[in-house]
Design an enzyme around this catalytic site. Sequence first.
Site, mmCIF file in Angstrom:
data_model
loop_
_atom_site.group_PDB
_atom_site.id
_atom_site.type_symbol
_atom_site.label_atom_id
_atom_site.label_comp_id
_atom_site.label_asym_id
_atom_site.label_seq_id
_atom_site.Cartn_x
_atom_site.Cartn_y
_atom_site.Cartn_z
ATOM 1 N NE ARG A 1 -8.742 0.146 -4.591
ATOM 2 C CZ ARG A 1 -7.498 0.225 -5.008
ATOM 3 N NH1 ARG A 1 -7.170 -0.261 -6.173
ATOM 4 N NH2 ARG A 1 -6.583 0.791 -4.250
ATOM 5 N N GLY A 2 -13.411 -0.578 -2.691
ATOM 6 C CA GLY A 2 -13.158 -0.388 -1.261
ATOM 7 C C GLY A 2 -14.246 0.392 -0.549
ATOM 8 C CG ASP B 1 -11.342 5.751 -8.347
ATOM 9 O OD1 ASP B 1 -10.121 5.887 -8.601
ATOM 10 O OD2 ASP B 1 -11.755 5.194 -7.317
ATOM 11 C CG ASP C 1 -5.770 12.869 -10.462
ATOM 12 O OD1 ASP C 1 -6.044 13.263 -9.304
ATOM 13 O OD2 ASP C 1 -4.658 12.431 -10.786
ATOM 14 C CG ASN D 1 -13.591 6.951 0.018
ATOM 15 O OD1 ASN D 1 -13.442 6.395 1.096
ATOM 16 N ND2 ASN D 1 -13.227 6.378 -1.127
ATOM 17 N N GLY E 1 -8.147 8.372 -1.326
ATOM 18 C CA GLY E 1 -6.971 8.505 -0.467
ATOM 19 C C GLY E 1 -5.895 7.550 -0.912
ATOM 20 C CB ALA F 1 15.221 9.008 8.171
ATOM 21 C CG ASN G 1 0.750 3.512 11.843
ATOM 22 O OD1 ASN G 1 1.330 2.857 12.705
ATOM 23 N ND2 ASN G 1 0.035 2.960 10.882
ATOM 24 C CE1 TYR H 1 -3.936 7.371 4.435
ATOM 25 C CE2 TYR H 1 -3.697 6.727 6.742
ATOM 26 C CZ TYR H 1 -4.441 6.766 5.572
ATOM 27 O OH TYR H 1 -5.702 6.201 5.551
#
Length: 441
Positions: A213-214, A234, A257, A281, A283, A291, A340, A346
Amino acid sequence: MADRYLHLTGTAPGRFLTRRLGLPQPAPLRRWTLETPRLEGPLLHLTAGASAVTGVAEVLSRSGLPVVGDTDRPAAIILDATGVTTAAGLGDVHAALHPVVRSLAPGGRIVVLGTVPSPDDHHQAAAQQALEGFVRSLGKETGRGSTVQLVRIPVGGAAQAAESTLRFLLSPRSAYVSGQVIELTTATATPGPAADPAAPLTGRTALVTGAARGIGAAVASVLARDGARVITLDVPGAREELERTADRLGATALPLDITAPDAAGRIAAAVPDGLGVLVHNAGITRDRRLANMPADRWTSVIEVNLDSVLRTTDELLKAGVITRGGRIVATASIAGIAGNTGQTNYAASKAGIIGLVRSLGPRAAADHGVTVNAVAPGFIETKMTAAVPLFIREAGRRMNSLSQGGLPVDVAEAVAWFAQPDSTAVNGQVLRVCGQSLLGA
Ligand code: NAD
């Protein structure tokens, strides 16, 4: 996920209201379709001073656009600034573009050609580095869905090295790429364009991980469009979706996997004739502030996004599964550049991809004749971003020069450019597909 604001600003009352409120005005982007494969209008070829590379006119003549020296409505502008070596010479850049920049058609392209800043000549280095600031600023000014990039050709090199890059940047395929600097290498063997320009990947096998997908499904679709035999990989848990995607594209599904210890061996077994294009790709995100982040959330993200990429790449290269002239494309993220909140795991994994690409690119080219590059998507409309809370999602969508999110196909088109047979000089690069996001700019 529909971008309702983009639809609103596409209506007359919506445009009126949002303009009065001083809100962003995203222009609908013109992407590649079979019916509209090219920009519509002439390509204006300008030079700042004398060119320092050979063959620019010849390469532009194959761009598919009529090349002119003068026009009042260019669809694209190429400014050859390779000969700019002094601060005073930058005046030629201003003199060339100032009179024409306003006339660029909506959805137009500006590409500045430069050379690599020299470690031995600080005047040349200053002048050429200045082009980067110039391009990044112009990308924020042009608006109306237009984009601006800088392509660096090695000093004394030939423009032929830039052919596939210019083809991509001067087309609707690069609709969501802006403010980028692409540094080409002096590739020793640059094969000419493919025999069939409509299907340049004919005869090559491409494997895309995370392709149920995606973005991965879009990459598989674009590589199939370009003629590749595609294998979509996938996790076994996504088998049904994977098989649906593969059936739709005429691809082969490989439920696996990618973190499995025997993943490289299983891939090798699935491609007895070798692999021409490998796209990492797959992810995952497992967000938490550091924390509050248990070790398993850290480990799983590093394992899927980075370690499996390192491991399978090493094993497939070593075993000679990736054929000479092959392409490896990995997936970073602007989070790996800007960082981020909640994404230390990530962002670390995606920054790691950038390190991998920059280090391995030159060696893989020398030892195996294979290029290694990465895409770094910004805000792309997928299930991953649909799960982001509304206000953060809206901010992510608008905080870029094009004031909208990208589509999976935008990332896929960038991957396809890396995969082109004549992209040999594109190596060790990280291309942001982010509409020139303000994050990490
Ligand atoms: P997605 O979640 O829609 O798709 C990811 C796919 O990877 C899924 O089909 C999933 O099953 C598969 N996958 C996960 N773990 C796997 C494993 N161990 N083995 C095999 N497959 C596995 O995500 P997406 O938005 O399409 O993202 C694709 C890539 O782009 C990811 O690497 C992501 O980090 C990156 N990215 C996405 C965005 C965005 O805005 N969507 C932005 C930056 C980077």
